[in-house]
Structures are given as C-alpha cells and as structure tokens.
Design a protein around this motif. Structure first.
Motif, mmCIF file in Angstrom:
data_model
loop_
_atom_site.group_PDB
_atom_site.id
_atom_site.type_symbol
_atom_site.label_atom_id
_atom_site.label_comp_id
_atom_site.label_asym_id
_atom_site.label_seq_id
_atom_site.Cartn_x
_atom_site.Cartn_y
_atom_site.Cartn_z
ATOM 1 N N UNK A 1 10.994 16.723 -11.834
ATOM 2 C CA UNK A 1 12.238 15.953 -11.693
ATOM 3 C C UNK A 1 13.429 16.618 -12.379
ATOM 4 N N UNK A 2 13.176 17.452 -13.378
ATOM 5 C CA UNK A 2 14.266 18.104 -14.103
ATOM 6 C C UNK A 2 14.543 19.512 -13.585
ATOM 7 N N UNK A 3 13.877 19.889 -12.513
ATOM 8 C CA UNK A 3 14.058 21.198 -11.893
ATOM 9 C C UNK A 3 15.033 21.055 -10.735
ATOM 10 N N UNK A 4 16.295 21.405 -10.977
ATOM 11 C CA UNK A 4 17.332 21.250 -9.957
ATOM 12 C C UNK A 4 17.117 22.194 -8.782
ATOM 13 N N UNK A 5 16.246 23.191 -8.977
ATOM 14 C CA UNK A 5 15.996 24.178 -7.919
ATOM 15 C C UNK A 5 14.704 23.928 -7.160
ATOM 16 N N UNK A 6 14.126 22.731 -7.283
ATOM 17 C CA UNK A 6 12.903 22.431 -6.515
ATOM 18 C C UNK A 6 13.098 22.805 -5.045
ATOM 19 N N UNK A 7 12.011 23.336 -4.420
ATOM 20 C CA UNK A 7 10.634 23.505 -4.897
ATOM 21 C C UNK A 7 10.369 24.851 -5.570
ATOM 22 N N UNK A 8 11.420 25.530 -5.975
ATOM 23 C CA UNK A 8 11.260 26.825 -6.657
ATOM 24 C C UNK A 8 10.500 26.651 -7.967
ATOM 25 N N UNK A 9 9.680 27.623 -8.295
ATOM 26 C CA UNK A 9 9.032 27.708 -9.596
ATOM 27 C C UNK A 9 8.844 29.178 -9.931
ATOM 28 N N UNK A 10 8.824 29.522 -11.201
ATOM 29 C CA UNK A 10 8.629 30.927 -11.572
ATOM 30 C C UNK A 10 7.233 31.408 -11.206
ATOM 31 N N UNK A 11 7.121 32.681 -10.903
ATOM 32 C CA UNK A 11 5.841 33.265 -10.489
ATOM 33 C C UNK A 11 4.776 33.055 -11.556
#
Length: 509
Positions: free
Chosen positions: A427-437
C-alpha cells in the motif's frame, strides 16, 4: 511555520482516519483531581482521536494505540520488540512451518459477556480478511484458513511464515466481540473488546470515557481506574491544558517540547518505527528515468528535515527502521549521501537542462515538509509545484500520483513493514506493481527463518538491503512519538511503537 499535517497524522489519514478539534473550555473536569478519593484518572489529549473504533477499519493507522485501550490481541510487544503473550498464553508451529496454533487463556470474556475463545478469534481474522472496508486484509495474505477448537486457534498458511506471532499483535489483530461485530457499523462507534478498559461514554470524534475492565486477563497490573481520551485542540494549546490540569497526559508536537519542559512537565520519546519518505511513481515521467530518481536521492539533505521539523527529537534515516533495530541494515546506511552537484550531473546525463524538470507534489494538507522538498529539489533544477488535495488518499492508493509524501507508524512484523513499502502490492509503494529485483525471494527467506534462529538478523537485513534498491521511495527522517505528562503520572513501559498502561499509576495509586 505554515499550517501542517503532522507526519504521523498523515499515516492516520491514509487509513481514512482523521481528528476533530475541541476547545479547552469543553473539557469536563480536570486532571489535577485525577486521583482524589483513591480514584486514578488518566486525562489524555490526543491528536489521533479515532474516527473508527472497529479495529478492522481503524486499526492500521496511528490510532491503533488508542484502540488498544479497548481491545486485546493474540500477542503484544515487549520492550525489545518481541511478541509475547496477550490473549494467547502460548503458541507453537508444526514441523513444516505452515501452521501455527495459538492457545488462548481460559475463562476470558469480552465486556459484553461473550466468551473469548477460538471461534471469536477465527471470526476476527476472517472479518479482517473479508470485510469490504477492512484496512487489514493486505496484511493477512499468508493466512489461508483458520479453524477453532475450544480455546485453540489453528492458523494455516500458504507459505512458511514464522512472522505470524509478530503480525497478530495489536497493530493488526485487535479482537472484537463477535456478537458486537455482527453489526460492524454499530461496533464502529460502540467498541466491545477484551482489553484493559471498557467504554462507558463516547462522543464520536470528540471524547471517550473508559473505565478499568475487571475481567481483563492482566487486570491486577492496571492501576488506572478511568481514562478520559479527548481530541486535542491545536498543538499550541495542549501544553497550557496540561499546565491548568485539563489533562495530565498528551501526545505533543516537537515544537511544543521546550514549552512543556519549561512548564515542569515530563517530556519523553516513546520508542517507535516512524519513518518519513518521498514517494515516487516510476511509471510516470520524469521518474521513468532512473537517473532522475537518483538525482532526487542525492538532492535530499535529511538533516534539514530533522532540524526544522523535529526540533532535534527526530533522526535522519534512509531506511524504514531505526538504528539498533534488528531489521536495520548497516550496509545500506548513507548509500545516497547529500550531494547536490551529483544530482545536477545526473539530471544532465538524463538529458534535462536546469529547470526543465517540472513535477507536482500532491499532499493532503499544507506542510513545511513539502516546502523543504520543494526547496531541495529546486536547488538542483527540479521544479516542484505543491498541490494540496484533501482527497489525496484516493489517487495515492490508486497509484495515480507521480510524487507525494508519506509517513508510516511502522509495524510489529519487520516483514510486514518491508512488503508494505517495497512489495508489488504494498500500500505504501506508489510504483506498484514494481518491486526491486530479488525482493520476493529475500522476503520469503525471512519468512522461512524462525525468529530465534542465529541467522535471523542476517537474513532480515539482507531483505531490507534488497528492498532499499527500490526506486519508489526516498526515506528522509524519523519523527518521534513525543509525549508530555504531569509528574504524578508514572513512567510508561518502553515498548516500541506502542502505548502500554500496564503498571502505570496516577498520583501513586
């Protein structure tokens, strides 16, 4: 200083919870007579007066501390941040690590007389997972099913997850009476739990009076007879309210700490996990260019936030955890030091002339924190226009904004904190669905590691290090859980992130 929404208040807004104003004249009674006749009263002025008293709806923001007056949980947190028994006297995992059984204390009841048993806990978890307006469903994705056998609650998991005892504490699973929760709308303003206090009178958004619960499992260690929780007036009048005896306890703004000390009040920082960040959407220009994100990282002077906003009570941070906490990764410390010249160079390498980058910084209320961000980014050639949107939560959680600010109150489970910030559905990831490798694999390894394992700290810090590769957040500073109290209120347990009244006395009683 311009009007501002305090950082932790923004966390409450994110949970769709707000505060209400109340003048000092409206406060009935005074704290100066708090212990007259052997009756100990804690008169607490709070900036986080709950809008929602249903813990499924209101328990995820800063207000979970106030809701904990009414509700108990399966576990609670000790001074070291470890999960210890609350409603559950013990728990054990199966050999595979995919099932944990909580064993409840016998002979407990909610304040409406309903038994605290396995069925009540199952109902609480199921409701948190399925209720339409639940703020907690995203925290319970590891749980596939719950069964009840008398006083035993069997929680089955879709993956190995040794974080569950940490997770099911007062931040996520405050257990309401299933009888009262059958009508969630009614429960929302008429809370019924098995915690240390029972609501005797509630004026929504304004004031609540709570009395000691003689049936609470640890009632012998609750020495306060009455809690009067009042929605605080503006920050400038809280200290005067403490001086005049309208209150004897209050959460205060750092700007008021000096005045509180001069007034002879006890001022203290309750340990916490609060961390502020600049939230970035890498799917929107200009942040789709990694060099622009790095420019922001190097443009941030964290010390300025601490000096101007926390009056020295906060700390600079580039992680969601405080130094010394098991999840804090020393290897990631100061990975992007303040270097405006490097920020300008990165913008040039990204193909932007000075002043060519223009972005909107969207926030819920006017904020000096936003002005600092505007100034620091402007100094390296990123033009920032501050836009106030009272309905900010809708576009933020829909991931429609390019740039915003966020403050979190932290979680009892370190994995929950990591996934909330860096996970693809965080919920605090404004760039969802991105995640670091490599993030999901690193988190899965933490879940598979028992909390008592000698490798736990190393595995957890590696997951933090992986999460911090994310281009979606730039952490800036930690703000304190700052409180003031009269001298007749004894010291509170230093449980990080929580306010625990166990053992606390007023007037020596």
């Amino acid at each position: 200083m311009m009007p501002t929404t305090h950082p932790r208040r923004r966390a409450a807004l994110a949970a769709l919870a707000g505060t209400a104003s109340l003048t000092l004249a409206a406060c009935a009674g005074t704290a100066s007579s708090a212990s007259d006749g052997g009756h100990a009263t804690l008169s607490w002025a709070t900036s986080y007066f709950p809008t929602h008293w249903d813990p499924v709806v209101g328990g995820s923001g800063a207000q979970f501390r106030e809701l904990a007056l009414v509700y108990a949980s399966l576990t609670r947190t000790d001074e070291h941040g470890n999960a210890v028994p609350d409603l559950a006297k013990s728990w054990d995992y199966d050999a595979a690590g995919t099932q944990v059984t909580f064993h409840l204390r016998p002979h407990l009841t909610f304040s409406d007389g309903t038994p605290v048993d396995g069925a009540a806990v199952k109902a609480a978890i199921d409701r948190a997972k399925t209720q339409k307006d639940s703020a907690l469903f995203g925290d319970l994705t590891s749980i596939t099913s719950v069964t009840a056998h008398g006083l035993d609650v069997v929680v089955r998991l879709g993956q190995v997850d040794y974080q569950i005892p940490q997770l099911l504490g007062e931040r996520v699973l405050q257990v309401a009476s299933p009888k009262a929760a059958a009508d969630p709308a009614k429960l929302d303003q008429n809370p019924v739990g098995a915690g240390p206090f029972v609501v005797s009178r509630l004026v929504p958004g304004t004031k609540v009076t709570l009395t000691r619960n003689p049936h609470y499992w640890d009632a012998k260690d609750i020495h306060i007879d009455t809690v009067e929780l009042t929605s605080a007036p503006d920050a400038a009048t809280v200290v005067s309210g403490l001086q005049t005896g309208a209150y004897n306890f209050a959460d205060i703004d750092p700007s008021q700490a000096s005045a509180a000390k001069k007034a002879g009040l006890d001022v203290f920082v309750q340990p916490g996990f609060n961390a502020e960040n600049i939230s970035i959407n890498i799917h929107k220009k200009p942040f789709d260019n990694p060099k622009v994100v790095d420019a922001v990282r190097y443009a941030v002077n964290r010390q300025e936030f601490v000096d101007k906003l926390t009056f020295g009570y906060g700390e600079v941070t580039d992680e969601p955890f405080p130094k010394g906490y098991v999840a804090y990764d020393p290897q990631s410390e100061n990975r992007y030091p303040y270097d405006p010249a490097k920020a300008e160079q990165l913008l040039a390498e990204a193909g932007y002339r000075p002043g060519a980058v223009k972005v909107d910084l969207v926030i819920p209320a006017a904020s000096p924190e936003a002005e600092i961000v505007q100034s620091q980014l402007g100094a390296v050639g990123i033009g920032v226009t501050i836009t106030v949107d009272k309905n900010w939560a809708t576009p933020f959680f829909a991931k429609d904004l390019a740039l915003s600010l966020y403050g979190t109150t932290g979680r009892d489970s370190a994995v929950q904190t990591l996934t909330a910030h860096f996970g693809p559905n965080g919920p605090l990831n404004l760039s969802s669905p991105y995640e670091p490798a490599g993030f999901e694999a690193a988190v899965a390894k933490v879940r598979r590691t028992p909390l008592g394992s000698p490798d736990y700290a190393k595995v957890l810090q590696a997951a933090t290090r992986t999460g911090l590769q994310s281009r979606a957040l730039v952490f800036t500073y930690s703000d304190p859980n700052l409180y003031a109290k009269s001298k007749d209120v004894s010291a509170l347990p230093t449980n990080p992130g929580h306010l625990d009244l166990t053992g606390v006395t007023v007037g020596g009683r």
